[in-house]
Scaffold this active site. Structure first.
Site, PDB file in Angstrom:
ATOM      1  N   ARG A  69       0.809  -1.221   0.000  1.00  0.00           N
ATOM      2  CA  ARG A  69       0.000   0.000   0.000  1.00  0.00           C
ATOM      3  C   ARG A  69       0.840   1.268   0.000  1.00  0.00           C
ATOM      4  O   ARG A  69       0.373   2.345  -0.336  1.00  0.00           O
ATOM      5  CB  ARG A  69      -0.908   0.033   1.238  1.00  0.00           C
ATOM      6  N   GLU A  79       6.893   7.223  11.816  1.00  0.00           N
ATOM      7  CA  GLU A  79       6.648   8.253  12.821  1.00  0.00           C
ATOM      8  C   GLU A  79       7.722   9.313  12.632  1.00  0.00           C
ATOM      9  O   GLU A  79       8.903   9.050  12.837  1.00  0.00           O
ATOM     10  CB  GLU A  79       6.773   7.611  14.206  1.00  0.00           C
ATOM     11  N   GLN A 130       7.335  25.827  17.383  1.00  0.00           N
ATOM     12  CA  GLN A 130       7.038  26.426  16.082  1.00  0.00           C
ATOM     13  C   GLN A 130       7.514  25.492  14.980  1.00  0.00           C
ATOM     14  O   GLN A 130       8.628  24.972  15.036  1.00  0.00           O
ATOM     15  CB  GLN A 130       7.748  27.779  15.967  1.00  0.00           C
ATOM     16  N   ASP A 131       6.655  25.264  13.974  1.00  0.00           N
ATOM     17  CA  ASP A 131       7.021  24.494  12.786  1.00  0.00           C
ATOM     18  C   ASP A 131       7.106  25.445  11.595  1.00  0.00           C
ATOM     19  O   ASP A 131       6.215  26.279  11.410  1.00  0.00           O
ATOM     20  CB  ASP A 131       5.976  23.419  12.478  1.00  0.00           C
ATOM     21  N   ASN A 132       8.159  25.310  10.795  1.00  0.00           N
ATOM     22  CA  ASN A 132       8.357  26.149   9.613  1.00  0.00           C
ATOM     23  C   ASN A 132       8.500  25.267   8.379  1.00  0.00           C
ATOM     24  O   ASN A 132       8.942  24.118   8.478  1.00  0.00           O
ATOM     25  CB  ASN A 132       9.627  27.003   9.764  1.00  0.00           C
ATOM     26  N   HIS A 173      22.169  30.793   9.565  1.00  0.00           N
ATOM     27  CA  HIS A 173      21.339  31.560  10.486  1.00  0.00           C
ATOM     28  C   HIS A 173      21.432  31.049  11.919  1.00  0.00           C
ATOM     29  O   HIS A 173      21.652  29.870  12.148  1.00  0.00           O
ATOM     30  CB  HIS A 173      19.861  31.472  10.077  1.00  0.00           C
ATOM     31  N   LYS A 208      16.858  23.267  16.369  1.00  0.00           N
ATOM     32  CA  LYS A 208      16.049  22.950  15.189  1.00  0.00           C
ATOM     33  C   LYS A 208      16.116  21.456  14.907  1.00  0.00           C
ATOM     34  O   LYS A 208      17.163  20.825  15.089  1.00  0.00           O
ATOM     35  CB  LYS A 208      16.554  23.707  13.964  1.00  0.00           C
ATOM     36  N   HIS A 251      22.883  27.528  11.271  1.00  0.00           N
ATOM     37  CA  HIS A 251      22.283  26.516  10.411  1.00  0.00           C
ATOM     38  C   HIS A 251      22.039  27.075   9.016  1.00  0.00           C
ATOM     39  O   HIS A 251      21.689  28.246   8.854  1.00  0.00           O
ATOM     40  CB  HIS A 251      20.945  26.049  11.009  1.00  0.00           C
ATOM     41  N   TYR A 286      11.003  22.317   9.385  1.00  0.00           N
ATOM     42  CA  TYR A 286      11.797  22.232  10.597  1.00  0.00           C
ATOM     43  C   TYR A 286      11.043  22.752  11.801  1.00  0.00           C
ATOM     44  O   TYR A 286      10.243  23.669  11.721  1.00  0.00           O
ATOM     45  CB  TYR A 286      13.156  22.923  10.447  1.00  0.00           C
ATOM     46  N   LYS A 321      19.839  39.652   2.536  1.00  0.00           N
ATOM     47  CA  LYS A 321      20.307  39.586   3.923  1.00  0.00           C
ATOM     48  C   LYS A 321      21.407  38.543   4.074  1.00  0.00           C
ATOM     49  O   LYS A 321      22.438  38.794   4.715  1.00  0.00           O
ATOM     50  CB  LYS A 321      19.138  39.259   4.851  1.00  0.00           C
ATOM     51  N   ASP A 322      21.214  37.359   3.469  1.00  0.00           N
ATOM     52  CA  ASP A 322      22.226  36.303   3.587  1.00  0.00           C
ATOM     53  C   ASP A 322      23.520  36.672   2.877  1.00  0.00           C
ATOM     54  O   ASP A 322      24.592  36.216   3.260  1.00  0.00           O
ATOM     55  CB  ASP A 322      21.684  34.982   3.038  1.00  0.00           C
TER      56      ASP A 322
END
Length: 195
Positions: free
Chosen positions: A23, A28, A46-48, A61, A71, A118, A131, A168-169
């Site tokens: 199937r 998990e 928080q999830d991004n 970052h 993270k 990161h 993340y 910015k980066d």
């Protein structure tokens, strides 16, 4: 889940247990109980998610204390090279990095503790990265390190002329020029535990 230690203490790669049959598959992707036992106790708040095309490089970052973040990063489509750099002054691995390919196919995740910068580079035509963070985004605490700092010697697996950066980066300082880094002897999970 299978937890793989890296050359830098605290940074780990996580492989899920995959159950496949005719199937499809099931796994998990996160269990707070198992994570607390096998990696470290932290509560994600928080999830991004980001979607990017080939050559996009996001990073390097971090968020300064008291809003430092851990993270847990994974890729749900495509593939990226994900990088964690130790920016804890006084650490025996200061300035060293761990780089791992994360993809929808290998289903690996990387845990990046507080005290690390990161970033990731997209290696496929397109990639979607998800993340979890254990502290909320705080723009006033943003920090960054130049992705191409020669002292870091990171091979991003993307030709330099194909790298796409945000404005910015593109302006981040080299590690040797960065201020307000982390202190190896400070417990950023205890003394700085604001959410």
């Amino acid at each position: 889940m299978n937890v793989i230690k890296t050359d830098i203490e605290g940074v780990v790669i996580i492989e899920p247990r995959l159950f496949e049959d005719s199937r499809g598959y099931f796994f998990e992707s996160f269990s707070q109980r198992d994570f607390d036992i096998d990696v470290r106790h932290t509560v994600f708040v928080q999830d991004n998610e980001s979607s990017s095309s080939y050559g996009v490089l996001r990073g390097l970052h971090f968020q300064r204390a008291p809003h430092a973040q851990s993270k847990l990063v994974r890729v749900v489509s495509g593939r990226v090279l994900d990088v964690a750099v130790d920016i804890r002054v006084g650490s025996p691995t200061f300035g060293r990095h761990v780089a791992v390919e994360l993809s929808a196919d290998n289903r690996r995740q990387i845990f990046i503790p507080r005290g690390f910068a990161h970033g990731f580079a997209v290696l496929s035509d397109r990639a979607t990265v998800q993340y979890k963070c254990d502290a909320f985004y705080a723009p006033e605490s943003e920090g960054g390190i130049a992705w191409d700092d020669p002292e870091l010697a990171i091979d991003w697996h993307v030709d330099g002329d194909r790298v796409a950066l945000s404005p910015k980066d593109a302006r981040h300082p080299r590690l040797s020029e960065a201020d307000e880094l982390f202190d190896y002897n400070t417990d950023y999970y205890g003394e700085y535990n604001e959410r």
